[in-house]
Write an enzyme that holds these catalytic residues in place. Structure first.
Site, PDB file in Angstrom:
ATOM      1  N   CYS A   1       0.852  -1.188   0.000  1.00 26.12           N
ATOM      2  CA  CYS A   1       0.000   0.000   0.000  1.00 26.12           C
ATOM      3  C   CYS A   1       0.893   1.245   0.000  1.00 26.12           C
ATOM      4  O   CYS A   1       1.660   1.457   0.931  1.00 26.12           O
ATOM      5  CB  CYS A   1      -0.901  -0.019   1.228  1.00 26.12           C
TER       6      CYS A   1
ATOM      7  N   TYR B   1       6.487  -6.252   5.288  1.00 28.04           N
ATOM      8  CA  TYR B   1       6.652  -7.250   4.229  1.00 28.04           C
ATOM      9  C   TYR B   1       5.832  -6.805   3.034  1.00 28.04           C
ATOM     10  O   TYR B   1       4.941  -5.968   3.141  1.00 28.04           O
ATOM     11  CB  TYR B   1       6.152  -8.643   4.692  1.00 28.04           C
TER      12      TYR B   1
ATOM     13  N   TYR C   1       0.271  -5.856  12.085  1.00 25.53           N
ATOM     14  CA  TYR C   1      -1.193  -5.937  12.012  1.00 25.53           C
ATOM     15  C   TYR C   1      -1.734  -5.759  13.432  1.00 25.53           C
ATOM     16  O   TYR C   1      -2.340  -6.653  14.013  1.00 25.53           O
ATOM     17  CB  TYR C   1      -1.645  -7.275  11.434  1.00 25.53           C
TER      18      TYR C   1
HETATM   19  C1  LIG Z   1      -3.925   0.152   3.964  1.00 30.59           C
HETATM   20  C2  LIG Z   1      -2.861  -0.545   4.720  1.00 30.59           C
HETATM   21  C3  LIG Z   1      -2.038  -1.445   4.069  1.00 30.59           C
HETATM   22  C4  LIG Z   1      -1.013  -2.099   4.742  1.00 30.59           C
HETATM   23  N1  LIG Z   1      -0.219  -2.958   4.066  1.00 30.59           N
HETATM   24  C5  LIG Z   1       0.819  -3.551   4.700  1.00 30.59           C
HETATM   25  C6  LIG Z   1       1.723  -4.404   4.007  1.00 30.59           C
HETATM   26  O1  LIG Z   1       1.581  -4.632   2.812  1.00 30.59           O
HETATM   27  N2  LIG Z   1       2.755  -4.949   4.698  1.00 30.59           N
HETATM   28  C7  LIG Z   1       2.942  -4.693   6.032  1.00 30.59           C
HETATM   29  O2  LIG Z   1       3.926  -5.172   6.603  1.00 30.59           O
HETATM   30  N3  LIG Z   1       2.092  -3.902   6.711  1.00 30.59           N
HETATM   31  C8  LIG Z   1       1.050  -3.332   6.073  1.00 30.59           C
HETATM   32  N4  LIG Z   1       0.215  -2.511   6.772  1.00 30.59           N
HETATM   33  C9  LIG Z   1       0.465  -2.289   8.198  1.00 30.59           C
HETATM   34  C10 LIG Z   1       1.509  -1.195   8.380  1.00 30.59           C
HETATM   35  O3  LIG Z   1       2.795  -1.655   8.013  1.00 30.59           O
HETATM   36  C11 LIG Z   1       1.577  -0.762   9.830  1.00 30.59           C
HETATM   37  O4  LIG Z   1       0.325  -0.257  10.225  1.00 30.59           O
HETATM   38  C12 LIG Z   1       2.661   0.288  10.058  1.00 30.59           C
HETATM   39  O5  LIG Z   1       2.928   0.393  11.426  1.00 30.59           O
HETATM   40  C13 LIG Z   1       2.244   1.620   9.493  1.00 30.59           C
HETATM   41  O6  LIG Z   1       3.277   2.549   9.584  1.00 30.59           O
HETATM   42  P1  LIG Z   1       2.891   4.114   9.624  1.00 30.59           P
HETATM   43  O7  LIG Z   1       4.126   4.873   9.805  1.00 30.59           O
HETATM   44  O8  LIG Z   1       2.014   4.430   8.453  1.00 30.59           O
HETATM   45  O9  LIG Z   1       1.974   4.062  10.834  1.00 30.59           O
HETATM   46  P2  LIG Z   1       1.817   5.012  12.219  1.00 30.59           P
HETATM   47  O10 LIG Z   1       0.393   4.840  12.603  1.00 30.59           O
HETATM   48  O11 LIG Z   1       2.332   6.375  12.028  1.00 30.59           O
HETATM   49  O12 LIG Z   1       2.766   4.237  13.226  1.00 30.59           O
HETATM   50  C14 LIG Z   1       2.593   2.885  13.581  1.00 30.59           C
HETATM   51  C15 LIG Z   1       3.324   2.580  14.889  1.00 30.59           C
HETATM   52  O13 LIG Z   1       4.704   2.899  14.758  1.00 30.59           O
HETATM   53  C16 LIG Z   1       5.085   3.949  15.646  1.00 30.59           C
HETATM   54  N5  LIG Z   1       5.938   4.879  14.901  1.00 30.59           N
HETATM   55  C17 LIG Z   1       5.594   5.561  13.777  1.00 30.59           C
HETATM   56  N6  LIG Z   1       6.621   6.296  13.365  1.00 30.59           N
HETATM   57  C18 LIG Z   1       7.645   6.092  14.229  1.00 30.59           C
HETATM   58  C19 LIG Z   1       8.972   6.613  14.319  1.00 30.59           C
HETATM   59  N7  LIG Z   1       9.426   7.482  13.430  1.00 30.59           N
HETATM   60  N8  LIG Z   1       9.752   6.219  15.353  1.00 30.59           N
HETATM   61  C20 LIG Z   1       9.281   5.340  16.282  1.00 30.59           C
HETATM   62  N9  LIG Z   1       8.023   4.827  16.238  1.00 30.59           N
HETATM   63  C21 LIG Z   1       7.202   5.196  15.217  1.00 30.59           C
HETATM   64  C22 LIG Z   1       3.784   4.599  16.059  1.00 30.59           C
HETATM   65  O14 LIG Z   1       3.896   5.262  17.327  1.00 30.59           O
HETATM   66  C23 LIG Z   1       2.830   3.430  16.067  1.00 30.59           C
HETATM   67  O15 LIG Z   1       2.978   2.688  17.263  1.00 30.59           O
HETATM   68  C24 LIG Z   1      -0.829  -1.853   6.121  1.00 30.59           C
HETATM   69  C25 LIG Z   1      -1.661  -0.961   6.778  1.00 30.59           C
HETATM   70  C26 LIG Z   1      -2.677  -0.313   6.102  1.00 30.59           C
HETATM   71  C27 LIG Z   1      -3.585   0.635   6.829  1.00 30.59           C
END
Ligand SMILES: Cc1cc2nc3c(=O)[nH]c(=O)nc-3n(C[C@H](O)[C@H](O)[C@H](O)COP(=O)(O)OP(=O)(O)OC[C@H]3O[C@@H](n4cnc5c(N)ncnc54)[C@H](O)[C@@H]3O)c2cc1C
Ligand SMILES: *[C@@H]1O[C@H](CO)[C@@H](O)[C@H](O)[C@H]1NC(C)=O
Ligand SMILES: *[C@@H]1O[C@H](CO)[C@@H](O)[C@H](O)[C@H]1NC(C)=O
Ligand SMILES: *[C@@H]1O[C@H](CO)[C@@H](O)[C@H](O)[C@H]1NC(C)=O
Ligand SMILES: *[C@@H]1O[C@H](CO)[C@@H](O)[C@H](O)[C@H]1NC(C)=O
Ligand SMILES: *[C@@H]1O[C@H](CO)[C@@H](O)[C@H](O)[C@H]1NC(C)=O
Ligand SMILES: *[C@@H]1O[C@H](CO)[C@@H](O)[C@H](O)[C@H]1NC(C)=O
Length: 537
Positions: A178, A192, A477
């Site tokens: 995504c 992954y 997840y």
């Molecule tokens: C539509 C969708 C598709 C997805 N597809 C996949 C996929 O293909 N493969 C996969 O592995 N996962 C997938 N995910 C899950 C995704 O990898 C996780 O939700 C991931 O944590 C999202 O990262 P973010 O920075 O966008 O999230 P955020 O909500 O910003 O952060 C997630 C977590 O990490 C912490 N965090 C964020 N940034 C930092 C930082 N800079 N330093 C320390 N901690 C931090 C936050 O506090 C929170 O606990 C998907 C999720 C969605 C909604």
């Protein structure tokens, strides 16, 4: 972008509002010059004024800044607790100041990069809190010579893929499918994508990192040491510090790759094809990843329901060799040349997010998702033994009964089975046939309990078919049903409940590292790693 432009216009008005608000809300013991805001200013580089990064609820940009990275409408209601402040860091010193000053003032900090956390743990809390928002820190430097790139936490995966392809069509990166997912959460939590069988997890391709630790120091892999580096490549960043950037190792991809989606309902022998998929998908050529999506659709007879199996694949090669490979190894699928789309690797990313591969590839730079944001719930499981046809027939019956849930099966094997389960905190390596994700998506605000209930019921039904002792789950997840650390109480016993599901035997090593680097448990959330009750000095 709009938020930023507008916010710069408003900057001159901000400092007064900020100081006023924080003076009122800080504890009475603090004199005015000692407020949180003063502390932030004092600890930031004067050449990068932190005042332009601070949003209080009185700012008319507060809501849009908060909403900009909310990706689950469950956490966008009027009863969702809102932060008392958002700091949209523009410079590393703003991150350092946030960490130092939040401790000084005993404030709960949440870190947000892309906001895709399934449980909103990056922007929701049970106690008063502020958000350190990383979206402005999103620089990407690709060096094709060394086949590496430095990517900042606030970048999206789509931006990473686009910047790589801009420099080379023969390189890619094995991360999520995504494009709006953020680097910060994704990589720190494991990560992954559809090259997992060839190249392993995202963290198997990370070689360095920059982070701010609990003392506000800026560290790289060398200065943080191998333990902490190990922890932030799969154990979640938010328990250990603020990740600023990762150095990633690019992987080679062919000039032409092939994608397809083939669908079969039960009326078209889906049971047989799915049954065979589980033997083929985890063992076939590592260049091939075939995801299986199962949902409930109308049958051909009026008023009937059926299960539909969608096989969605990426093959690192051309369609001719793919068709002949599948005719030999997976004839039940009946793949035809006309089902296949040949394209470049970067364009295959569009296919996986339901965009026509002929669309301009700049869509990857779009930070807003292409499809509308939903209310959603996700759960996960690991499957280690093939499921019998009778087993699947029972699952179909349950799915049709519940109707509004779907499954995604992601095959493992290949490279995943070769990497030791202690190489990163992510423990689910050899012995796993596939990981499943449970999904419920809805649009009606009042239906949350109903849909969450469906995912729990399906999860319960699946018990005999999935991993046991512990029943494993994928940390990225995020699923708070697995247990929570109530109000950051830092109970090892509470945390162990979810910790061993996500990390198995690696949980205790994470706890030891956490105890060493953040003994006061400043970096915490609903499912963070706890410290040991009696740290050895
Ligand atoms: C539509 C969708 C598709 C997805 N597809 C996949 C996929 O293909 N493969 C996969 O592995 N996962 C997938 N995910 C899950 C995704 O990898 C996780 O939700 C991931 O944590 C999202 O990262 P973010 O920075 O966008 O999230 P955020 O909500 O910003 O952060 C997630 C977590 O990490 C912490 N965090 C964020 N940034 C930092 C930082 N800079 N330093 C320390 N901690 C931090 C936050 O506090 C929170 O606990 C998907 C999720 C969605 C909604
Ligand atoms: C600013 O920070 C320094 C240490 O970095 C400290 O000595 C000083 O007292 C602080 N000043 C204020 C006004 O907080
Ligand atoms: C979240 O709620 C606000 C206020 O009701 C609304 O303006 C905004 O559009 C919502 N966000 C999304 C992504 O729907
Ligand atoms: C389903 O399987 C039966 C028996 O093997 C076969 O005759 C039939 O053609 C198959 N249907 C489809 C749509 O493949
Ligand atoms: C299904 O129902 C619709 C109206 O309810 C009707 O027009 C149609 O002919 C029906 N189709 C079949 C195959 O029974
Ligand atoms: C499925 O069938 C129901 C009636 O049984 C109908 O209301 C609905 O529109 C159909 N859905 C689709 C996608 O055709
Ligand atoms: C993608 O777009 C091209 C060109 O507009 C069109 O020919 C093709 O049918 C589309 N493919 C799909 C799967 O919609």
């Amino acid at each position: 972008m709009d938020v930023l432009t507008l916010h710069r216009i408003q900057v001159s008005l901000l400092p007064f509002a900020v100081l006023l608000f924080l003076t009122l809300s800080a504890s009475a013991a603090n004199s005015a010059h000692n407020t949180f805001a003063h502390c932030l200013v004092n600890h930031s580089e004067p050449s990068h004024p932190v005042t332009s990064a601070i949003f209080t609820p009185s700012s008319n940009l507060f809501s849009s800044t908060l909403d900009a990275y909310v990706r689950n409408l469950r956490f966008n209601t009027s009863t969702t607790r809102k932060p008392f402040l958002i700091i949209t860091a523009l410079h590393v010193s703003h991150v350092q100041a946030s960490v130092i000053c939040a401790q000084k003032h005993n404030l709960q900090m949440k870190i947000r990069s892309g906001g895709h956390d399934y449980e909103g743990t990056s922007y929701v809390a049970e106690v008063p809190f502020f958000i350190l928002d990383m979206f402005n820190l999103r620089n990407i430097e690709v060096d094709i010579g060394s086949e590496t790139a430095w990517v900042q936490a606030g970048a999206t995966l789509g931006e990473v893929y686009y910047r790589i392809a801009e420099k080379s069509q023969l390189h890619g990166f094995p991360a999520g499918v995504c494009p709006t997912v953020g680097v910060g959460g994704h990589i720190s939590g494991g990560g992954y994508g559809n090259m997992i069988r060839k190249y392993g997890l995202t963290v198997d391709n990370v070689i360095d990192a920059q982070m701010v630790d609990v003392q506000g120091r800026l560290l790289d892999r060398k200065s943080m040491g191998e333990d902490l580096f190990w922890a932030i490549t799969g154990g979640g960043g938010a328990s250990f510090g603020v990740v600023l950037s990762y150095k990633i190792k690019l992987v080679r991809v062919p000039e032409t790759v092939t994608v397809f989606q083939v669908r079969r309902t039960l009326e078209q022998n889906a049971t047989d094809v799915v049954y065979n998929w589980q033997h083929v998908a985890p063992t076939i050529d590592n260049d091939l990843f075939i995801r299986l999506i199962l949902d409930v659709v109308n049958g051909t007879q009026n008023g009937t329901k059926t299960v539909r199996a969608s096989f969605m694949a990426l093959y690192l090669g051309d369609s001719k060799s793919l068709v002949s490979l599948l005719h030999e190894k997976f004839p039940q699928l009946g793949l035809k040349q006309s089902d296949c789309i040949e394209t470049s690797w970067v364009r295959s990313v569009l296919f996986w997010t339901n965009i026509n591969v002929t669309e301009p590839v700049e869509v990857l730079l779009d930070r807003q998702p292409q499809s509308p944001v939903n209310y959603l719930k996700r759960k996960s499981d690991y499957v280690k033994e093939p499921i019998s046809k009778e087993g699947f027939e029972g699952i179909w019956k349950k799915m049709i009964e519940l109707e509004d849930t779907l499954f995604q099966f992601n095959p493992y094997g290949g490279r995943m089975a070769e990497i030791p389960s202690t190489a990163s905190p992510f423990p689910h390596r050899s012995g796993n046939l596939w990981k499943m994700q449970y999904q419920a998506n809805w649009q009606q605000p009042g239906k949350t309990d109903y849909y969450i209930g469906l995912t729990r019921e399906l999860h319960k039904y699946m018990t005999p078919f999935v991993s046991k002792n512990p029943r494993e789950a994928f940390y990225n997840y995020k699923d708070l049903d697995l247990g929570i650390n109530h109000n950051g109480k830092n109970s090892y016993a509470e945390a162990r409940v979810y910790g061993v599901k996500y990390f198995k035997d690696n949980f205790d090593r994470l706890v030891q590292i956490k105890t060493k680097v953040d003994p006061g448990n400043f970096f915490r959330n609903e499912q963070s790693i706890p410290t040991l009750p009696y740290p050895k000095s």
